[in-house]
Design a protein around this motif. Structure first.
Motif, PDB file in Angstrom:
ATOM      1  N   ASP A  56       0.895  -1.224   0.148  1.00  0.00           N
ATOM      2  CA  ASP A  56      -0.115   0.209  -0.115  1.00  0.00           C
ATOM      3  C   ASP A  56       0.836   1.443  -0.010  1.00  0.00           C
ATOM      4  O   ASP A  56       0.620   2.134  -0.712  1.00  0.00           O
ATOM      5  N   PHE A  57       1.956   1.309   0.721  1.00  0.00           N
ATOM      6  CA  PHE A  57       2.624   2.432   0.936  1.00  0.00           C
ATOM      7  C   PHE A  57       3.632   2.608  -0.332  1.00  0.00           C
ATOM      8  O   PHE A  57       3.704   3.788  -0.795  1.00  0.00           O
ATOM      9  N   ALA A  58       3.897   1.540  -1.135  1.00  0.00           N
ATOM     10  CA  ALA A  58       4.625   1.670  -2.384  1.00  0.00           C
ATOM     11  C   ALA A  58       3.695   2.089  -3.327  1.00  0.00           C
ATOM     12  O   ALA A  58       4.213   2.755  -4.219  1.00  0.00           O
ATOM     13  N   MET A  59       2.380   2.186  -3.254  1.00  0.00           N
ATOM     14  CA  MET A  59       1.423   2.625  -4.085  1.00  0.00           C
ATOM     15  C   MET A  59       0.818   4.016  -3.777  1.00  0.00           C
ATOM     16  O   MET A  59      -0.097   4.548  -4.306  1.00  0.00           O
ATOM     17  N   GLY A  60       1.647   4.523  -2.672  1.00  0.00           N
ATOM     18  CA  GLY A  60       1.164   5.833  -2.282  1.00  0.00           C
ATOM     19  C   GLY A  60       0.026   5.897  -1.319  1.00  0.00           C
ATOM     20  O   GLY A  60      -0.721   7.107  -1.162  1.00  0.00           O
ATOM     21  N   GLY A  61      -0.347   4.938  -0.757  1.00  0.00           N
ATOM     22  CA  GLY A  61      -1.431   4.981  -0.041  1.00  0.00           C
ATOM     23  C   GLY A  61      -1.035   5.874   1.224  1.00  0.00           C
ATOM     24  O   GLY A  61      -0.002   5.617   1.933  1.00  0.00           O
ATOM     25  N   GLY A  62      -2.177   6.523   2.059  1.00  0.00           N
ATOM     26  CA  GLY A  62      -2.016   7.417   3.134  1.00  0.00           C
ATOM     27  C   GLY A  62      -2.020   6.181   4.460  1.00  0.00           C
ATOM     28  O   GLY A  62      -2.496   5.165   4.252  1.00  0.00           O
TER      29      GLY A  62
END
Length: 486
Positions: A89-95
């Motif tokens: 998720d963080f790799a895809m820019g998730g908050g």
């Protein structure tokens, strides 16, 4: 999978030992993190711009892996899964907020499903019975509903959906992914078995176009449906996938159904425009259709596999002796008639050996029938190990056996009979604390090329006469004679 499971079983013995490599549990956690990361990243790549994923395989993959490897379902394993979700998720820019919330829902789906699978029989976890699909359906729905209860709120907060729309969206997403992915994971053979199956199918001369036709038809129907489009496209591959289910096993069908479900959940949905009033309703309807559609082919394959197992069991019951697991008298006579006819037509030599356990009645009287049965079982195993696959071996009576062999010269046949007699003489049968029981056999042999008038009954009579002479001559010996004209 087996290696990792075996590694985990060693964890208790390895605790406290200093090693330079990570512990088995941490290696498993890293593997789980990698698998979940890959599944989640794939799911992210299927999402329309500004919307959630249309196909999310990570939760079902995690659930299936935990069911297949219960040793992984420990804090280390679940921590590895959480790391996989968060990293993707963080790799895809998730908050941070939405990522933590959705990860909680994802872990709920896999965790509840794992716990429910532990409540059913192992055969049902492997989808070996048609009714196993009912358990799969209920568990997939219950896990999806639990996940929606935990995670759907974030859709209302971050995407402006109503609570009902959010719950419905989350539920259908998890439900369809569970039913598309889980059968493939639960029925997958171990890597060593899969490698053997692949080698058997790709060896020279083994590939046949007829066997590949169902798969080719499925691929053609998918291409046709993609070109045609429209609401009916999802149904176009139905005849082809059912043909595959009737032609292949449960796992190949589950694999093909996964591919079909992936196509239905991505390519077919690409024609819909996110953000429109019709999108949410169409997506929910489509996901339910994909979920229930995926059960049909696997159910057909499971019923077909159960039918094949039943026919095999019936064949064994009709042709295999219950005690010794060799041919029954009836099966031996039927197959021997066919073999004898072929050999007589070809002019090939044939030999019939009649074998009888010496003083078997005394064994039963002195040690009991349980020991007598053990003698017969051990004897049948010993003899089976000395015969060729083409030789016929059957139990004719209580302690009397018959063997039909073809293509051997008379000296080779006598050498085989002596090996059988010697092998039985070396056999020792355990009888509790007493000295192991030794036994001997007498063998009558008839050999020849025969003629048009020769029959199996004629061979049996001559071999039985030779066996009788072996008994009268002192037992534990071979007596042979040449096949005489009937």
């Amino acid at each position: 999978m087996k290696l990792a499971h075996d590694d985990l079983s060693q964890h208790g013995r390895n605790q406290g030992q200093a090693t330079s490599s990570p512990s088995p549990l941490w290696r498993a956690a890293a593997l789980i993190a990698g698998i979940v990361f890959a599944g989640a990243l794939f799911g992210h790549l299927t999402r329309p711009l500004g919307f959630l994923s249309t196909f999310w395989p990570a939760n079902a993959l995690l659930m299936g892996l935990m069911v297949r490897n219960p040793g992984w379902a420990r804090p280390h394993g679940w921590a590895g899964a959480a790391i996989g979700y968060l990293t993707a998720d963080f790799a895809m820019g998730g908050g941070l907020g939405i990522t933590l919330w959705l990860t909680a829902g994802n872990l709920t789906d896999a965790g509840i499903g794992y716990l429910l699978f532990q409540r059913i029989a192992d055969t049902d976890r492997r989808l070996e019975r048609p009714q196993s699909l009912l358990f799969l359906l209920l568990i997939a729905f219950a896990a999806a509903a639990a996940a929606a209860s935990v995670g759907s709120g974030c859709l209302a907060v971050y995407f402006g959906q109503t609570p009902l729309q959010a719950f419905e969206f989350f539920l259908t997403s998890e439900f369809s992914s569970n039913l598309v992915v889980l059968p493939m994971v639960l029925t997958a053979p171990r890597l060593a078995d899969l490698a053997k199956q692949l080698r058997a199918h790709v060896r020279p001369g083994s590939w046949r176009l007829k066997a590949a036709l169902p798969g080719i038809a499925l691929l053609a129907s998918i291409l046709l449906a993609t070109t045609t489009g429209g609401s009916s496209a999802i149904a176009i591959p139905v005849p082809a996938i059912l043909w595959c289910a009737l032609s292949y096993g449960v796992f190949p069908t589950a694999l093909l159904t996964f591919g079909l479900g992936l196509w239905q959940s991505t390519v077919l949905l690409s024609a819909l425009t996110p953000g429109t009033a019709e999108y949410a309703a169409a997506l929910t309807s489509h996901r339910f259709g994909v979920a229930l559609f995926s059960l049909g082919p696997i159910m057909v394959a499971a019923i077909n596999a159960a039918r094949a197992r039943l026919l095999e069991e019936l064949d064994l019951a009709a042709n295999q002796d219950v005690l010794t697991r060799i041919l029954t008298r009836r099966a031996f006579l039927l197959r021997s008639e066919a073999m004898l006819a072929r050999n007589l037509a070809e002019g090939s030599p044939v030999a019939l050996l009649m074998l009888d356990v010496d003083r078997f009645k005394l064994i039963n009287d002195e040690y009991g029938h349980a020991v007598g049965d053990e003698v017969l079982v051990s004897l049948a195993e010993q003899i089976s190990g000395l015969l060729r696959r083409s030789d016929l071996f059957g139990r004719i009576g209580g302690e009397e056996f018959a063997i039909l062999v073809s293509g051997l010269t008379q000296p080779a046949t006598l050498a085989l009979a002596e090996r059988l007699r010697d092998g039985c003489a070396r056999l020792r049968v355990a009888i509790g604390r007493a000295e192991p029981l030794a036994l001997t056999v007498s063998i009558g042999v008839v050999w020849g090329t025969g003629g048009p008038a020769s029959s199996l009954q004629h061979l049996l009579k001559q071999a039985d006469d030779a066996l009788y002479r072996a008994k009268r001559a002192g037992r534990d010996r071979v007596v042979d004679e040449t096949l005489q004209a009937a």
